[in-house]
Design a protein around this motif. Structure first.
Motif, PDB file in Angstrom:
ATOM      1  N   LYS B 367      46.268  22.011  25.883  1.00  0.00           N
ATOM      2  CA  LYS B 367      45.122  21.407  26.556  1.00  0.00           C
ATOM      3  C   LYS B 367      45.498  20.074  27.200  1.00  0.00           C
ATOM      4  O   LYS B 367      44.632  19.300  27.593  1.00  0.00           O
ATOM      5  CB  LYS B 367      43.981  21.189  25.547  1.00  0.00           C
ATOM      6  N   TYR B 368      46.794  19.762  27.261  1.00  0.00           N
ATOM      7  CA  TYR B 368      47.247  18.566  27.970  1.00  0.00           C
ATOM      8  C   TYR B 368      47.639  18.972  29.398  1.00  0.00           C
ATOM      9  O   TYR B 368      47.034  19.833  30.006  1.00  0.00           O
ATOM     10  CB  TYR B 368      48.457  17.948  27.274  1.00  0.00           C
ATOM     11  N   GLY B 369      48.709  18.395  29.871  1.00  0.00           N
ATOM     12  CA  GLY B 369      49.225  18.747  31.192  1.00  0.00           C
ATOM     13  C   GLY B 369      48.976  17.660  32.205  1.00  0.00           C
ATOM     14  O   GLY B 369      47.856  17.149  32.319  1.00  0.00           O
ATOM     15  N   ARG B 436      60.114  21.237  26.169  1.00  0.00           N
ATOM     16  CA  ARG B 436      58.829  21.937  26.183  1.00  0.00           C
ATOM     17  C   ARG B 436      57.679  20.951  25.931  1.00  0.00           C
ATOM     18  O   ARG B 436      56.675  20.939  26.650  1.00  0.00           O
ATOM     19  CB  ARG B 436      58.869  23.023  25.101  1.00  0.00           C
ATOM     20  N   VAL B 437      57.868  20.103  24.902  1.00  0.00           N
ATOM     21  CA  VAL B 437      56.819  19.129  24.594  1.00  0.00           C
ATOM     22  C   VAL B 437      56.567  18.233  25.797  1.00  0.00           C
ATOM     23  O   VAL B 437      55.411  18.006  26.195  1.00  0.00           O
ATOM     24  CB  VAL B 437      57.224  18.284  23.366  1.00  0.00           C
ATOM     25  N   VAL B 438      57.633  17.727  26.391  1.00  0.00           N
ATOM     26  CA  VAL B 438      57.476  16.787  27.495  1.00  0.00           C
ATOM     27  C   VAL B 438      56.800  17.469  28.681  1.00  0.00           C
ATOM     28  O   VAL B 438      55.860  16.930  29.269  1.00  0.00           O
ATOM     29  CB  VAL B 438      58.852  16.208  27.896  1.00  0.00           C
ATOM     30  N   ILE B 439      57.248  18.705  29.005  1.00  0.00           N
ATOM     31  CA  ILE B 439      56.647  19.390  30.172  1.00  0.00           C
ATOM     32  C   ILE B 439      55.177  19.681  29.922  1.00  0.00           C
ATOM     33  O   ILE B 439      54.311  19.384  30.744  1.00  0.00           O
ATOM     34  CB  ILE B 439      57.413  20.694  30.469  1.00  0.00           C
ATOM     35  N   LEU B 440      54.889  20.245  28.744  1.00  0.00           N
ATOM     36  CA  LEU B 440      53.505  20.631  28.467  1.00  0.00           C
ATOM     37  C   LEU B 440      52.582  19.424  28.469  1.00  0.00           C
ATOM     38  O   LEU B 440      51.430  19.503  28.871  1.00  0.00           O
ATOM     39  CB  LEU B 440      53.406  21.343  27.116  1.00  0.00           C
ATOM     40  N   THR B 441      53.113  18.280  28.021  1.00  0.00           N
ATOM     41  CA  THR B 441      52.242  17.120  27.894  1.00  0.00           C
ATOM     42  C   THR B 441      52.117  16.354  29.208  1.00  0.00           C
ATOM     43  O   THR B 441      51.012  16.089  29.670  1.00  0.00           O
ATOM     44  CB  THR B 441      52.783  16.166  26.809  1.00  0.00           C
ATOM     45  N   PHE B 442      53.245  16.017  29.804  1.00  0.00           N
ATOM     46  CA  PHE B 442      53.193  15.060  30.889  1.00  0.00           C
ATOM     47  C   PHE B 442      53.265  15.683  32.280  1.00  0.00           C
ATOM     48  O   PHE B 442      52.963  15.042  33.257  1.00  0.00           O
ATOM     49  CB  PHE B 442      54.320  14.034  30.726  1.00  0.00           C
ATOM     50  N   GLU B 446      46.631  20.170  35.018  1.00  0.00           N
ATOM     51  CA  GLU B 446      45.747  19.503  34.061  1.00  0.00           C
ATOM     52  C   GLU B 446      44.872  20.552  33.395  1.00  0.00           C
ATOM     53  O   GLU B 446      44.152  21.287  34.051  1.00  0.00           O
ATOM     54  CB  GLU B 446      44.896  18.464  34.801  1.00  0.00           C
ATOM     55  N   ARG B 447      44.934  20.620  32.064  1.00  0.00           N
ATOM     56  CA  ARG B 447      44.256  21.727  31.388  1.00  0.00           C
ATOM     57  C   ARG B 447      43.221  21.238  30.385  1.00  0.00           C
ATOM     58  O   ARG B 447      42.805  21.994  29.527  1.00  0.00           O
ATOM     59  CB  ARG B 447      45.295  22.577  30.630  1.00  0.00           C
ATOM     60  N   TRP B 448      42.834  19.967  30.451  1.00  0.00           N
ATOM     61  CA  TRP B 448      41.995  19.481  29.353  1.00  0.00           C
ATOM     62  C   TRP B 448      40.551  19.909  29.472  1.00  0.00           C
ATOM     63  O   TRP B 448      39.779  19.781  28.552  1.00  0.00           O
ATOM     64  CB  TRP B 448      42.122  17.975  29.161  1.00  0.00           C
ATOM     65  N   GLY B 449      40.155  20.397  30.631  1.00  0.00           N
ATOM     66  CA  GLY B 449      38.874  21.067  30.735  1.00  0.00           C
ATOM     67  C   GLY B 449      37.651  20.183  30.586  1.00  0.00           C
ATOM     68  O   GLY B 449      36.575  20.659  30.294  1.00  0.00           O
ATOM     69  N   HIS B 450      37.794  18.871  30.716  1.00  0.00           N
ATOM     70  CA  HIS B 450      36.595  18.025  30.819  1.00  0.00           C
ATOM     71  C   HIS B 450      36.829  16.997  31.899  1.00  0.00           C
ATOM     72  O   HIS B 450      37.970  16.758  32.336  1.00  0.00           O
ATOM     73  CB  HIS B 450      36.228  17.379  29.479  1.00  0.00           C
ATOM     74  N   ASP B 531      52.282  26.496  36.411  1.00  0.00           N
ATOM     75  CA  ASP B 531      51.021  26.319  35.699  1.00  0.00           C
ATOM     76  C   ASP B 531      51.016  27.085  34.378  1.00  0.00           C
ATOM     77  O   ASP B 531      51.527  28.193  34.282  1.00  0.00           O
ATOM     78  CB  ASP B 531      49.860  26.794  36.575  1.00  0.00           C
ATOM     79  N   GLN B 532      50.387  26.454  33.425  1.00  0.00           N
ATOM     80  CA  GLN B 532      50.258  27.067  32.104  1.00  0.00           C
ATOM     81  C   GLN B 532      48.796  27.322  31.809  1.00  0.00           C
ATOM     82  O   GLN B 532      47.899  26.720  32.386  1.00  0.00           O
ATOM     83  CB  GLN B 532      50.825  26.124  31.025  1.00  0.00           C
ATOM     84  N   LEU B 533      48.557  28.238  30.861  1.00  0.00           N
ATOM     85  CA  LEU B 533      47.185  28.488  30.424  1.00  0.00           C
ATOM     86  C   LEU B 533      46.803  27.488  29.341  1.00  0.00           C
ATOM     87  O   LEU B 533      47.665  26.953  28.644  1.00  0.00           O
ATOM     88  CB  LEU B 533      47.050  29.908  29.867  1.00  0.00           C
ATOM     89  N   ALA B 534      45.495  27.281  29.164  1.00  0.00           N
ATOM     90  CA  ALA B 534      45.046  26.358  28.127  1.00  0.00           C
ATOM     91  C   ALA B 534      45.067  27.008  26.750  1.00  0.00           C
ATOM     92  O   ALA B 534      44.902  26.350  25.734  1.00  0.00           O
ATOM     93  CB  ALA B 534      43.645  25.846  28.435  1.00  0.00           C
TER      94      ALA B 534
END
Lengths: 501, 629, 99
Positions: B367-369, B436-442, B446-450, B531-534
């Motif tokens: 849910k980051y990105g 993986r952590v760095v890519i998914l997070t930073f 954007e997948r945070w959905g709010h 792009d990744q899924l949430a």
């Protein structure tokens, strides 16, 4: 009359005086009883100042003829082992009275009889640790049952009458076996050195091994019931559940110590050969007690039952330390008796306050107390940590001494005993989680935190637990010479010799 | 040996501060955190002063001691409460108080909204005190006090938000797993006393040649068990992931930088035992090797950023433990990796905390990105930590990890080959999961959905992270310059006793390492590019599923220990009631039945009593007659 | 007349008294039967005194009479009290000790 006798008799005299106060004046009775026990506690501290640590024999000796025909004397005296136990008793009693101020209000009888019973009990407790005449000891040993019987039956909760009767009969059964041994010993003494009940003279008897074994068993079973050791333990949880918290403190904290004290003072001192014979069996029972008590404690749903079973586990440690026959084990066991007295007192008193506020002793009825009653939660937490022998608190020192002392002679027993510390973490942390942590369960939202009286009562206990964890030296200095002497007299030497440091 | 009266204050200051904060209650709410931070900084200052003084002395005079009082003395068992500050402990003192102080500062901001912030700082100070006692104690028993003290602090801090049952359970789990390790330490002390009649480091070291190899192996294995519990090593590793229930500063300080490395300290401190106990040493290697791969594999599948970092911690400590198993030469590299890891892992944890702070406490990386552009400073510092942990030169991890891999290969023979391959493999997986952590997070979508955009954290949080980042850049270079740390630790661990032939030239090892790291990065980039899924994908390989379940470590514990244990408890409860208490109750009921039978004779009719009396009298007469006749 | 006959008479009187105590319900009658047994014993004592030619048996008989008198005083008082409270002097009705 020396100071020891005065300390011993003071509670009895106070009880007689309190008998003249009208029973409806309950508050005055409570205050008088508290003041009296406080005076006793302070007087008993003076026992320490006059105690010569370098002497290993009895001190404050006094002997008066009691029943001349049987050469029975009112003979008292203390050495290091008994001194610390007397201190434990005299310090705990005022704390208990203050902590459980309203405990007697709902009893079957008046508050007056409650406090008279407590005071009489205190005299008997001091007497049982101070007696140096076997017959006198026996009288105190059995007489102690009476006040406790009435305290459980008259002021307890739940199935109190049945529990009181079970306690009384079980203890009487042990006492009877002991009486047989006492008489046997008296007869043997009569044949060899002339009839006497004097402990030091009895220790010099030459008894053949069969007789010695039988006499030993008579004493040992009585003490194993009192201590209590597996499998003679089943009276304790019932009694602890039925008794009021204050009574439970005296029962588990002091009275049960008479069992382990008796093992040192009588079993080992009078029958060294038999002790040697039975040591493997006793060590086994002790190890079973440690593990069994811990497993039982994990399975308890009732908070009082839990504390009772943790005590059975701890008594296993004490017995193991005693019969390891090393200086470390013996000193550790003796220190353990004192430390267990205080940490159980803390556990029972706080648990008592929790139960009084909630009206239930079922662990599942609590939850989230840390947010509602932080002070009470903290005291319970510290008491619990002392129960699992966290280093830095008093129980750690004694538990480790017992284990290390046992390891040098019986490594397997010590290893199994050490596994008990994992179980201890479980039986303490599970109830702590259920009572203090988690969401606040319904019915607990408006519980009141400790009041000033309760805080004053528990503060010295917590203080002792912490200070003795970091600086147990003063107490160990009192215990060590006597413990060393007991081991040497029993014909043992430490496997790990003293190294010059 | 030199003495110094300062040492006790290192422990006493935070201990008293903790006690004051807990006893003062709400009154201390307004100033508690400030006092705690000042106290921690003062401890650092004392440590630093001692460090400077130590440097000015010759090698053999560097250690200082302070005897406080006689703690336990019974017969031949004598333990003083004494402190020892030598070249090894000073490393830890500086790490604990230094990183500790930074984390105190960070927590002021991080915990500012928490109602119980005072209590949090009290626990932190308690931890600092206990951890310092652990590294300053001059005997195993003193160490043990600190050892359980940090366990207690860890328990309190993991369960800091214990109103959530899962968090309270995590705290309990950590304590119990640690206690299993503590059994090892207890037994080690007992065996040591039975063997040497002494439990102090100096005393045992002096007599170590008198002991048989069995005794030393036993002590070594028990110490290893202790280390496994505290440092989350296989097979006692399962608590560390759950320990992330604690507030993030705690994860950074206790469960990354300091407490979990206590096992490494213990083994290094006990070098005189392990050096003489090859079997125990081999077990250390095996445990370290398994854990470094175990943690790395778990790390590849975790979506919770803190749990991914925790798995990484487990794996990195595996490296350190493995290094300590390599003998005299390994200790210094283990400590070096420990120090550099303390910097970069703490900085990354605090960075993760900063991300969570800006993301409403969301921990799921799915849910980051794309957070990098909203939180540039956090992203930068995290990136520096990332480069350090995967071992890119000239960042800190390169110097320390490379040395461990090199030494592992140099162990010689099949052993060296196996260890070398394991460490290389670990390095590759590390590169993969950290990328993986760095890519998914930073990076990425954007997948945070709010709607609320993440915001950068306040300066009070960023400054400590920045300082730690400097450490993760420079510490490796500084520590390895001219083999500085190796020589510094020489008097404690005697690393020059033996010298192995080089299996491969160092430059080749470095190149190999860099190659596998590059492979790891490339795999991660190709997998998580775009792009990744949430949500986490469901149809994944068996291995991924296993890694998500922490390689079944909890399932194993539950089915081998917990469930049989519960059954055992139930059965014992029944046996106690039915058999033991049953016997007692049987005696009672027999008496009762006999009584009620006999009672029917007492019917209350005077005439039947009279009849009984007459019968009795007649029977007596008959008896007399029979006897006399 | 053989002196043993007095002993036989004493035994018969004692038996009559004992049977009366066991089978009669009226407290007064039970009481009289007890008296009968006491006096049978007295007769035996006096007879033995005669046989042995000393006074000891006679002295015991006097003691017995005094005890019997005391017993009558207490016993009758009890019977009267029971009668007042229960309107009955049947001994079976006064079986309160059972509970």
């Amino acid at each position: 009359m020396n100071l020891l006798t005065i300390v011993g008799v003071l509670p009895l005299i106070s009880a007689l005086l309190i008998a003249f106060i009208p029973s409806k004046n309950a508050e005055l009775i409570k205050r008088a009883a508290f003041a009296a026990t406080l005076v006793v506690a302070i007087a008993s501290i003076f026992l320490v100042t006059g105690f010569d640590k370098s002497v290993t024999g009895m001190q404050y000796v006094q002997s008066n003829t009691w029943i001349e025909a049987f050469n029975i004397n009112f003979a008292v005296g203390i050495d290091g082992i008994s001194l610390v136990l007397i201190l434990l008793s005299t310090i705990l009693v005022p704390i208990v009275i203050l902590a459980t101020w309203h405990e007697s209000d709902l009893g079957r009888w008046s508050s007056k009889s409650f406090y008279i019973l407590i005071l009489v009990l205190e005299t008997l407790m001091i007497g049982v640790f101070a007696a140096t005449d076997l017959f006198l000891f026996y009288v105190f040993f059995e007489a102690m049952l009476i006040p406790i019987y009435f305290l459980i039956g008259g002021y307890g909760t739940g199935n109190k009458s049945a529990a009181a009767v079970k306690f009384l009969l079980y203890s009487l059964f042990g006492g009877l076996l002991m009486l047989a041994s006492v008489i046997g010993l008296y007869v043997i003494a009569g044949n060899q050195i002339g009839a006497t009940f004097d402990l030091t003279q009895l220790a010099t008897l030459e008894i053949d091994s069969n007789t010695q074994n039988l006499l030993f068993l008579g004493f040992f079973i009585a003490f194993a019931i009192k201590a209590p050791l597996w499998p003679f333990h089943t009276w304790l949880p019932d009694a602890a559940k039925a008794a009021t918290p204050g009574t439970s403190v005296l029962l588990l904290g002091v009275l049960d110590k008479v069992g382990t004290y008796g093992m040192i003072r009588f079993c080992i001192a009078l029958f060294p050969d038999a002790s040697k014979t039975f040591t493997p069996l006793i060590i086994t029972l002790a190890v079973i007690s440690i593990i069994y008590g811990a497993f039982m404690a994990i399975g308890q749903k009732d908070i009082k039952g839990l504390i009772a079973f943790t005590s059975i586990s701890h008594f296993g440690f004490i017995t193991m330390g005693i019969f390891a026959m090393t200086t470390q084990g013996m000193s550790g066991a003796n220190l353990y008796m004192v430390n267990h007295g205080f940490s159980t007192a803390a556990l029972f008193l706080v648990a008592g306050w929790m139960m009084m506020r909630r009206g239930s002793s079922t662990i599942a009825d609590f939850g989230g107390l840390q947010r509602v009653t932080p002070v009470m939660a903290w005291t319970f937490f510290i008491a619990g940590m002392s129960g699992l022998a966290l280093p830095g608190l008093s129980s750690f020192v004694s538990e480790f001494l017992v284990l290390v002392g046992t390891y040098t002679r019986y490594p397997v027993a010590a290893v199994i005993g050490t596994l008990g510390i994992v179980l201890a973490a479980l039986y303490i942390l599970i109830p702590i989680q259920k009572t203090l942590h988690g969401p606040i369960t319904s019915g607990n939202e408006n519980l009141k935190d400790l009041n000033l009286r309760e805080k004053i009562a528990i503060a010295p206990v917590i203080l002792i637990i912490v200070v003795m964890g970091f600086y147990p030296k003063p107490v160990l200095d009192i215990i060590n010479p006597t413990a060393e002497k007991v081991v040497v007299n029993a014909g043992f030497t430490d496997p790990v010799a003293k190294v010059g440091k | 040996m030199q003495t110094s009266a300062n040492l006790v204050w290192l422990i006493a200051l935070p201990l008293f501060s903790s006690a004051i904060l807990l006893l003062a209650g709400k009154r201390a709410n307004s100033w508690g955190h400030v006092m705690a931070t000042i106290v921690s900084a003062s401890a650092f200052t004392i440590g630093f002063v001692e460090f400077i003084a130590m440097q000015s002395r010759a090698d053999e005079n560097r250690a200082v001691a302070q005897k406080l009082f006689t703690w336990i003395s019974v017969g031949s068992f004598n333990v003083d409460a004494s402190l020892l500050l030598d070249q090894l402990s000073i490393c830890f003192v500086l790490l604990i108080t230094g990183v500790g102080t930074l984390i105190h500062i960070y927590s002021i901001a991080y915990m500012s909204h928490d109602l119980d912030r005072r209590r949090f700082f009290a626990y932190l100070n308690l931890f600092i005190a206990a951890m310092l006692l652990l590294v300053l104690g001059d005997s195993y028993l003193n160490l043990y006090v600190g050892w359980e003290g940090v366990g207690l602090a860890s328990y309190l801090l993991i369960g800091f938000w214990n109103q959530k049952p899962a968090y309270a359970t995590a705290a309990k789990k950590a304590f119990v797993a640690n206690r299993v390790g503590d059994v090892g330490l207890s037994l080690a002390i007992m065996i040591a006393f039975a063997t040497f009649g002494d439990v102090s480091f100096a005393g045992i070291k002096e007599h170590v040649e008198h002991a048989s190899s069995t005794q030393l192996t036993a002590i070594g294995l028990m110490l290893l068990l202790a280390a496994c519990g505290k440092s989350a090593q296989f097979p006692l590793q399962s608590w560390l992931g759950d320990a992330m229930a604690g507030p993030t500063p705690v994860s950074a300080l206790i469960h990354a930088a300091t407490m979990v490395t206590a096992g490494v300290y213990l083994i290094t401190r006990s070098n005189f035992i392990f050096d003489e106990a090859p079997i125990a040493q081999l077990m250390v290697l095996i445990v370290g090797g398994i854990t470094l791969l175990f943690g790395a594999i778990i790390g590849t599948a975790k979506d919770d950023i803190k749990k991914a970092l925790a798995a990484s911690t487990m794996s990195q400590i595996g490296y350190m433990i493995l290094a300590t198993g390599l003998g005299p030469i390994g200790y210094a590299f283990a400590i070096m990796h420990l120090l550099t890891h303390g910097f970069f892992k703490a900085s990354m944890f605090l960075g993760a905390g900063s991300v969570m702070h800006g993301m409403k406490d969301e921990v799921n990386m799915r849910k980051y990105g794309g957070i990098g552009k909203f939180m540039p400073i956090t992203a930068l510092t995290f990136g520096l930590g990332y480069l350090a942990i995967i071992g890119v030169p000239p960042f800190a991890g390169f110097y320390s990890k490379d040395k461990i891999i090199e030494t592992a290969f140099n162990a010689g023979g099949m052993k060296g080959l196996a260890l070398g391959i394991a460490t290389l493999l670990g390095a590759m997986i590390t590169a993969f999961y950290m990328t993986r952590v760095v890519i998914l997070t930073f990076f990425g979508n954007e997948r945070w959905g709010h709607k609320d955009e993440p915001h950068e954290s306040p300066a009070l949080m960023l400054i400590p992270i920045g300082l730690l980042s400097i450490g993760s850049i420079a510490s490796g270079f500084i520590l390895s310059k001219g083999e500085g740390l190796v020589h510094w630790l020489e008097p404690v661990v005697n690393p020059l006793k033996e010298h192995h032939d080089e299996f491969l030239p160092p430059i080749v090892v470095s190149l190999m390492t860099l190659t596998v790291v590059a492979i790891g990065i490339l795999i991660a980039v190709s997998k998580y590019r775009g792009d990744q899924l949430a949500q986490a994908p469901e149809n994944v390989s068996v291995l991924t599923k296993a890694a998500r379940r922490d390689l079944f470590q909890d399932d194993l514990n539950e089915s081998v220990f917990m469930h049989p244990g519960q059954t055992l408890v139930r059965n014992i409860l029944n046996i106690d009631y039915l058999v033991l208490d049953g016997l007692v109750r049987a005696v009672g009921s027999v008496s009762l039945t006999a009584g009620s039978r006999l009672r029917s004779l007492q019917n209350g009719y005077v005439r039947s009593y009279a009849l009984l009396m007459i019968i009795g009298a007649l029977a007596l007469i008959a008896a007399i007659w029979v006897v006399t006749a | 007349m053989a002196i043993a006959n007095y002993l036989y008479l004493s035994a018969i009187l004692f038996t009559i008294g004992a049977v009366g105590v066991v089978i009669r319900r009226n407290a007064i009658v039970v009481f009289m039967c007890i008296e009968l047994m006491l006096n049978a014993a007295n007769l035996a004592f006096v007879t033995f005194a005669r046989i042995n030619g000393n006074l000891q048996g006679q002295v015991v008989a006097f003691f017995t009479m005094v005890v019997a008198a005391c017993e009558v005083v207490v016993g009758l008082a009890i019977i009267v009290t029971i009668y007042r409270s229960r309107r009955s002097i049947s001994v079976d009705d006064a079986s309160l000790l059972k509970r």
